[in-house]
Design a protein around this motif. Structure first.
Motif, PDB file in Angstrom:
ATOM      1  N   ASP A  53       0.813  -1.217   0.000  1.00  0.00           N
ATOM      2  CA  ASP A  53       0.000   0.000   0.000  1.00  0.00           C
ATOM      3  C   ASP A  53       0.849   1.272   0.000  1.00  0.00           C
ATOM      4  OD1 ASP A  53       1.064  -0.204   2.556  1.00  0.00           O
ATOM      5  OD2 ASP A  53      -0.770   0.482   3.548  1.00  0.00           O
ATOM      6  N   LYS A  56      -0.244   4.750  -1.080  1.00  0.00           N
ATOM      7  CA  LYS A  56      -1.318   5.365  -0.297  1.00  0.00           C
ATOM      8  C   LYS A  56      -0.799   6.007   0.990  1.00  0.00           C
ATOM      9  CE  LYS A  56      -4.734   2.176  -2.091  1.00  0.00           C
ATOM     10  NZ  LYS A  56      -5.576   1.028  -1.828  1.00  0.00           N
ATOM     11  N   THR A  57       0.487   5.775   1.312  1.00  0.00           N
ATOM     12  CA  THR A  57       1.060   6.334   2.534  1.00  0.00           C
ATOM     13  C   THR A  57       1.450   7.794   2.315  1.00  0.00           C
ATOM     14  OG1 THR A  57       3.361   5.748   2.003  1.00  0.00           O
ATOM     15  CG2 THR A  57       2.014   4.054   3.115  1.00  0.00           C
ATOM     16  N   LYS A  61       2.734   9.366  -1.269  1.00  0.00           N
ATOM     17  CA  LYS A  61       2.059  10.466  -1.962  1.00  0.00           C
ATOM     18  C   LYS A  61       3.048  11.550  -2.370  1.00  0.00           C
ATOM     19  CE  LYS A  61      -2.333   9.531   0.218  1.00  0.00           C
ATOM     20  NZ  LYS A  61      -3.254   9.862   1.279  1.00  0.00           N
TER      21      LYS A  61
END
Length: 175
Positions: A53, A56-57, A61
């Protein structure tokens, strides 16, 4: 006095993978030679460690390049680096600096005087973050960084990080 070497993020993705650079490739041999001059028990290594993920951290970003995803080839330490460090001395870290390693070294320092030398990647992100954490936790412990065994994202940011560390009383050698 015990001499500790901390090898920061000498992983495929930072050397010649997703975020690799010629400067990073150029320090591999000098880092390995330096490691050979230390007792294996006195070497610690960090491993930048992200999950699937990552994008999405908060970090993902700002740096939308998947890298050092746990279990992938890019996450692995350079094979020669890995061979020179005890498995129990490899510290996975989800962010730039390793609080866990700083605490562990702080405990080691309570057993007797020591000094810490830091090398690896990237000078301007993870090397500087770890060196400053070590200095914050162990202000009386001599901390140094070997500039010839570090590489930054750019040569300019490498130099800026070295200057920052010098200003914070971390000795910069190998320039």
């Amino acid at each position: 006095m015990r001499k500790i070497l901390v090898v920061v993020d000498m992983q495929k993705d930072f050397i010649d993978g997703a975020l690799g650079t010629e400067e990073a490739e150029a320090i591999v041999a000098p880092v390995i030679e330096k490691m050979k001059s230390y007792a294996k028990v006195d070497i610690y290594a960090t491993r930048d460690t992200h999950g699937r993920d990552y994008l999405k951290t908060a970090e993902g970003k700002k740096l939308p390049v998947e890298h050092c995803i746990q279990g992938t080839e890019g996450w692995m330490l350079h094979p020669e680096v890995e061979a020179l460090v005890e498995a129990s001395h490899v510290v996975d870290k989800p962010t730039f600096g390793s609080l866990d390693l700083a605490l562990r070294l702080n405990q080691e320092g309570k057993k007797g005087e020591m000094e810490i030398e830091v090398v690896g990647l990237c000078t301007d992100i993870c090397v500087v973050s770890n060196a400053l954490l070590f200095k914050a936790f162990m202000p009386e412990t001599p901390i140094s960084v070997d500039a010839s065994c570090c590489a930054g994202v750019t040569p300019e940011s490498h130099e800026a990080a070295l200057a920052t560390m010098q200003m914070c009383q971390i000795e910069v050698v190998g320039k």
